[in-house]
Design an enzyme around this catalytic site. Structure first.
Site, PDB file in Angstrom:
ATOM      1  N   GLU A  45      -2.197   4.264 -61.304  1.00 39.49           N
ATOM      2  CA  GLU A  45      -2.126   4.079 -59.846  1.00 39.49           C
ATOM      3  C   GLU A  45      -3.272   3.191 -59.398  1.00 39.49           C
ATOM      4  O   GLU A  45      -4.167   2.872 -60.186  1.00 39.49           O
ATOM      5  CB  GLU A  45      -2.139   5.438 -59.127  1.00 39.49           C
ATOM      6  N   HIS A  63      -1.523   5.391 -46.396  1.00 39.89           N
ATOM      7  CA  HIS A  63      -0.854   4.980 -47.643  1.00 39.89           C
ATOM      8  C   HIS A  63      -0.111   3.668 -47.379  1.00 39.89           C
ATOM      9  O   HIS A  63       0.572   3.526 -46.365  1.00 39.89           O
ATOM     10  CB  HIS A  63       0.133   6.063 -48.090  1.00 39.89           C
ATOM     11  N   ARG A 103      -6.319   1.364 -51.759  1.00 40.45           N
ATOM     12  CA  ARG A 103      -5.287   1.583 -50.733  1.00 40.45           C
ATOM     13  C   ARG A 103      -5.592   0.899 -49.407  1.00 40.45           C
ATOM     14  O   ARG A 103      -4.690   0.379 -48.753  1.00 40.45           O
ATOM     15  CB  ARG A 103      -5.144   3.078 -50.465  1.00 40.45           C
ATOM     16  N   HIS A 148      -1.822   9.238 -44.165  1.00 36.95           N
ATOM     17  CA  HIS A 148      -1.534   9.961 -45.410  1.00 36.95           C
ATOM     18  C   HIS A 148      -2.500  11.097 -45.711  1.00 36.95           C
ATOM     19  O   HIS A 148      -2.082  12.186 -46.073  1.00 36.95           O
ATOM     20  CB  HIS A 148      -1.564   8.937 -46.546  1.00 36.95           C
ATOM     21  N   ARG A 159     -10.145   7.714 -50.746  1.00 39.87           N
ATOM     22  CA  ARG A 159      -9.777   8.563 -51.892  1.00 39.87           C
ATOM     23  C   ARG A 159      -9.054   7.763 -52.977  1.00 39.87           C
ATOM     24  O   ARG A 159      -8.146   6.979 -52.691  1.00 39.87           O
ATOM     25  CB  ARG A 159      -8.862   9.693 -51.419  1.00 39.87           C
TER      26      ARG A 159
HETATM   27  P1  FAD Z   1      -1.107  21.731 -48.273  1.00 46.26           P
HETATM   28  O1  FAD Z   1      -0.328  21.577 -49.522  1.00 46.26           O
HETATM   29  O2  FAD Z   1      -0.850  20.767 -47.188  1.00 46.26           O
HETATM   30  O3  FAD Z   1      -0.798  23.208 -47.747  1.00 46.26           O
HETATM   31  C1  FAD Z   1      -1.266  23.663 -46.504  1.00 46.26           C
HETATM   32  C2  FAD Z   1      -0.840  25.103 -46.315  1.00 46.26           C
HETATM   33  O4  FAD Z   1      -1.502  25.644 -45.184  1.00 46.26           O
HETATM   34  C3  FAD Z   1       0.645  25.316 -46.069  1.00 46.26           C
HETATM   35  O5  FAD Z   1       1.061  26.449 -46.793  1.00 46.26           O
HETATM   36  C4  FAD Z   1       0.724  25.620 -44.568  1.00 46.26           C
HETATM   37  O6  FAD Z   1       1.815  26.449 -44.225  1.00 46.26           O
HETATM   38  C5  FAD Z   1      -0.594  26.363 -44.391  1.00 46.26           C
HETATM   39  N1  FAD Z   1      -1.121  26.397 -43.020  1.00 46.26           N
HETATM   40  C6  FAD Z   1      -1.578  25.368 -42.263  1.00 46.26           C
HETATM   41  N2  FAD Z   1      -2.012  25.828 -41.065  1.00 46.26           N
HETATM   42  C7  FAD Z   1      -1.826  27.164 -41.070  1.00 46.26           C
HETATM   43  C8  FAD Z   1      -2.063  28.206 -40.126  1.00 46.26           C
HETATM   44  N3  FAD Z   1      -2.582  27.971 -38.905  1.00 46.26           N
HETATM   45  N4  FAD Z   1      -1.756  29.475 -40.468  1.00 46.26           N
HETATM   46  C9  FAD Z   1      -1.202  29.752 -41.678  1.00 46.26           C
HETATM   47  N5  FAD Z   1      -0.953  28.809 -42.615  1.00 46.26           N
HETATM   48  C10 FAD Z   1      -1.270  27.534 -42.310  1.00 46.26           C
HETATM   49  N6  FAD Z   1      -2.220  13.891 -53.967  1.00 46.26           N
HETATM   50  C11 FAD Z   1      -2.356  13.747 -55.298  1.00 46.26           C
HETATM   51  O7  FAD Z   1      -3.402  14.066 -55.866  1.00 46.26           O
HETATM   52  N7  FAD Z   1      -1.315  13.254 -56.034  1.00 46.26           N
HETATM   53  C12 FAD Z   1      -0.123  12.883 -55.491  1.00 46.26           C
HETATM   54  O8  FAD Z   1       0.787  12.480 -56.178  1.00 46.26           O
HETATM   55  C13 FAD Z   1       0.024  13.019 -54.073  1.00 46.26           C
HETATM   56  N8  FAD Z   1       1.171  12.637 -53.466  1.00 46.26           N
HETATM   57  C14 FAD Z   1       1.314  12.892 -52.124  1.00 46.26           C
HETATM   58  C15 FAD Z   1       2.531  12.594 -51.503  1.00 46.26           C
HETATM   59  C16 FAD Z   1       2.719  12.897 -50.169  1.00 46.26           C
HETATM   60  C17 FAD Z   1       4.031  12.584 -49.510  1.00 46.26           C
HETATM   61  C18 FAD Z   1       1.669  13.493 -49.424  1.00 46.26           C
HETATM   62  C19 FAD Z   1       1.843  13.836 -47.979  1.00 46.26           C
HETATM   63  C20 FAD Z   1       0.447  13.760 -50.018  1.00 46.26           C
HETATM   64  C21 FAD Z   1       0.268  13.457 -51.376  1.00 46.26           C
HETATM   65  N9  FAD Z   1      -0.941  13.728 -52.005  1.00 46.26           N
HETATM   66  C22 FAD Z   1      -1.058  13.558 -53.352  1.00 46.26           C
HETATM   67  C23 FAD Z   1      -2.001  14.452 -51.303  1.00 46.26           C
HETATM   68  C24 FAD Z   1      -1.884  15.930 -51.682  1.00 46.26           C
HETATM   69  O9  FAD Z   1      -0.524  16.264 -51.861  1.00 46.26           O
HETATM   70  C25 FAD Z   1      -2.482  16.853 -50.634  1.00 46.26           C
HETATM   71  O10 FAD Z   1      -3.751  16.407 -50.278  1.00 46.26           O
HETATM   72  C26 FAD Z   1      -2.584  18.259 -51.209  1.00 46.26           C
HETATM   73  O11 FAD Z   1      -1.318  18.676 -51.669  1.00 46.26           O
HETATM   74  C27 FAD Z   1      -3.109  19.215 -50.164  1.00 46.26           C
HETATM   75  O12 FAD Z   1      -3.014  20.508 -50.681  1.00 46.26           O
HETATM   76  P2  FAD Z   1      -3.577  21.726 -49.855  1.00 46.26           P
HETATM   77  O13 FAD Z   1      -3.307  22.936 -50.678  1.00 46.26           O
HETATM   78  O14 FAD Z   1      -4.955  21.457 -49.423  1.00 46.26           O
HETATM   79  O15 FAD Z   1      -2.680  21.754 -48.511  1.00 46.26           O
HETATM   80  C1  SIN Z   2       1.445   8.515 -54.432  1.00 50.03           C
HETATM   81  O1  SIN Z   2       2.224   9.006 -55.243  1.00 50.03           O
HETATM   82  O2  SIN Z   2       1.413   7.318 -54.146  1.00 50.03           O
HETATM   83  C2  SIN Z   2       0.508   9.417 -53.710  1.00 50.03           C
HETATM   84  C3  SIN Z   2      -0.626   9.715 -54.574  1.00 50.03           C
HETATM   85  C4  SIN Z   2      -1.778  10.236 -53.778  1.00 50.03           C
HETATM   86  O3  SIN Z   2      -1.748  10.260 -52.550  1.00 50.03           O
HETATM   87  O4  SIN Z   2      -2.758  10.600 -54.429  1.00 50.03           O
END
Ligand code: FAD
Ligand code: SIN
Length: 546
Positions: free
Chosen positions: A123, A237, A283, A343, A378
């Site tokens: 990537e 992104h 990015r 993103h 990032r």
């Molecule tokens: P999240 O997975 O966003 O989970 C948040 C949780 O908090 C959810 O369960 C939600 O219900 C809960 N929540 C929020 N507010 C409240 C509240 N008030 N009360 C109760 N529950 C609440 N990163 C990578 O490293 N590799 C990738 O390939 C990648 N691809 C991505 C693709 C997309 C489309 C996106 C959007 C992001 C991507 N990222 C990627 C970034 C990465 O996915 C996220 O940064 C990461 O998954 C965040 O994880 P998290 O557990 O912190 O939060």
């Molecule tokens: C992607 O698959 O392009 C997202 C990866 C990331 O946000 O880290």
């Protein structure tokens, strides 16, 4: 302050050892790690798959190939972050990455393989192939399903549709959490509260983020007395497809990692002139180049995968291929029109290397936390990794600490918690979300300037009174949270009078060396921000927020 006993609504009470707010990668992995240390309760405001993790495509970065090493992963992370990251935190991230990947393998997660060896993708801004993926481009979905299953087997209690609202703090120590469900208001007492609520992408009109990602955890932590920092750094992104209806859809950077080209409306590969790594530059550079090309040609910019082959494309990118077919786009034959979208929140709740916030017994992990690993931009696929590495560390730390659980309701609640908005305020708050997201996109977006940000600030000041209430619906409370976060993001972006990483100002296009090690932090009151210096000089330095 008002006394909890005076609260107009009945509040049910419960106890646990560890409350985790959020069921994304960070919340679930922390929960699994804590399962043997006590009772663990995980809340999610919708269903368990509601956050961003489910949508992750590209994968998880870790130095796994024989040519790679944590040192090279460190260098790429540090460089992509514009030399602004915290070196101690980055060291932890890259050195502990292989162990956490092995933990996932032990949990039964099957990474994609080629000829028996783990398949590694490339990537942007990575100097080599180091992205592990699952199901081609279904990394997030596969990861979440496996983690939910493992958490259930470990006896973790889940509460879905539970909207976390307020962290109970007494004498600077966190002692529990208030949340609401359709059925009412609840208090859960715990040794530790761990915020894993993800970022705040919904603050922007065009975003890859899930609808649940509205910055609630940032506001809860802030109101509890934790520090928020680096909020001016929000990553866009470069390649997102805008379908005729519904959510913007990410076209993974892994697609460019496999050799896809970015071309303008004239079919020219414009990134060749912009960066030595062309389509795989950082990015922020790719995103701004796309916008510039769109401006010049008054047309979309396109991703061209056709030369990767009609056999390879659906095999390597089954999700993207099939979703695009739903929009009548056959990516083995057609170009994909793409544009940047909001993103990832780089800043967040300031934590030390063990996820501790400035409030005793309150932790933050995942996208909501600011460990310092991402600097000013990032590196792709370091986010899922951050959730795993720091989730493990938070669990180990929380298990060692904590006060005896006290089931009694806290004596005092902040005034806002019991202040009911009048009908006009409810109406205004309900109408606001779209305007807020539109304005943030246009005024504090990929390219910002003093003039546009001051416009945003003026609008936010007008809306500020709406943040002083507690609303009866989660949607309205989310909007109030988004307002507060937008306010701090705008303040921070105004204060940083330079361009650095993903914070790009057209009125200060260069970095200012005097701001190199300076961070913008918020504590206590909106607008009461300060520029402060954190130690970042030596590899072994440990940051401490205490
Ligand atoms: P999240 O997975 O966003 O989970 C948040 C949780 O908090 C959810 O369960 C939600 O219900 C809960 N929540 C929020 N507010 C409240 C509240 N008030 N009360 C109760 N529950 C609440 N990163 C990578 O490293 N590799 C990738 O390939 C990648 N691809 C991505 C693709 C997309 C489309 C996106 C959007 C992001 C991507 N990222 C990627 C970034 C990465 O996915 C996220 O940064 C990461 O998954 C965040 O994880 P998290 O557990 O912190 O939060
Ligand atoms: C992607 O698959 O392009 C997202 C990866 C990331 O946000 O880290």
């Amino acid at each position: 302050m008002t006394r909890a006993g005076d609260y107009s609504q009945r509040i049910s009470t419960a106890v646990t050892d560890f409350v985790i707010v959020g069921s994304g990668v960070a919340g679930l992995f922390t929960a699994i790690r804590l399962a043997e240390k006590g009772r663990v309760t995980v809340l999610s405001k919708q269903d368990l798959i509601a956050g961003n993790t489910w949508f992750a495509q590209g994968g998880i970065a870790a130095a796994f190939s024989p040519e790679d090493s944590p040192t090279l992963h460190f260098e790429d992370t540090w460089k992509a972050g514009n030399y602004f990251g915290d070196r101690a935190a980055i060291s932890v991230l890259v050195e502990e990455a292989p162990a956490r990947i092995n933990d996932l393998v032990d949990l039964g997660i099957r990474f994609d393989r080629t000829d028996g060896a783990i398949a590694l993708g490339r990537e942007g801004a990575h100097s080599m192939k180091r992205i592990l993926h699952i199901g081609g481009d279904a990394t997030g979905r596969e990861l979440i399903e496996s983690l939910i299953q493992a958490a259930k087997e470990a006896g973790i209690r889940f509460i879905e549709d539970a909207f976390a609202e307020h962290i109970a703090v007494e004498d600077g120590r966190c002692r529990g959490l208030f949340y609401s469900t359709n059925g009412g208001l609840h208090y859960i007492a715990a040794r530790a509260v761990i915020i894993a609520t993800g970022g705040c992408g919904q603050i922007y009109q065009f975003t890859t983020n899930a609808p649940a990602v509205t910055g609630d955890g940032l506001v809860m932590a802030y109101k509890a007395g934790a520090i928020l920092r680096d909020l001016e750094f929000f990553q866009f992104h470069p390649t997102v497809f805008l379908p005729p209806e519904g959510q913007p859809f990410l076209i993974s950077e892994a697609v460019r990692g496999e050799g896809a080209y970015l071309v303008n409306a004239n079919g020219e590969r414009f990134m060749l002139q912009q960066h030595e790594r062309a389509e795989l530059g950082p990015r922020d550079i790719v995103a701004r180049a796309i916008v510039e090309e769109q401006r010049k040609t008054k047309d979309f910019v396109y991703l061209d995968l056709r030369h990767l082959g009609a056999d390879f494309i659906p095999r390597r990118f089954p999700t993207i291929h099939s979703r695009c077919l739903e929009w009548k786009l056959d990516i083995t034959k057609d170009l994909i029109p793409v544009t940047p979208a909001a993103h990832y929140l780089i800043g967040g709740v300031e934590v030390d290397l063990d996820g501790r916030t400035a409030v005793e017994n309150l932790y933050a992990v995942g996208e909501v936390a600011s460990t310092g690993v991402h600097g000013a931009n990032r590196l792709a696929s370091n986010s899922l990794l951050e959730g795993l590495v720091f989730g493990h560390r938070v669990a180990m730390e929380a298990a060692k600490n904590g006060d005896p659980v006290n089931k009694e309701l806290p004596l005092e609640l902040p005034l806002y918690f019991n202040s009911v908005p009048d009908r006009e305020a409810v109406k205004e708050c309900a109408a606001l979300r779209r305007d807020l997201a539109w304005m943030m996109w246009h005024k504090v977006g990929l390219i910002r300037t003093e003039e546009t940000m001051l416009e945003m600030k003026r609008a936010l000041e007008k809306w500020l009174p709406l943040t002083r209430y507690r609303y009866s619906s989660p949607e309205l409370n989310e909007t109030a949270n988004m307002l507060l976060v937008a306010m701090m993001m705008t303040e921070a972006a105004l204060l940083r009078r330079e361009s650095r990483g993903c914070h790009y100002r057209s009125d200060f296009t260069e970095s200012d060396d005097t701001l190199a090690g300076k961070q913008i932090a918020f504590r206590d009151a909106v607008g009461a921000n300060a520029v402060k210096q954190l130690p970042r000089a030596k590899l072994s330095d440990k940051i401490s927020v205490k």
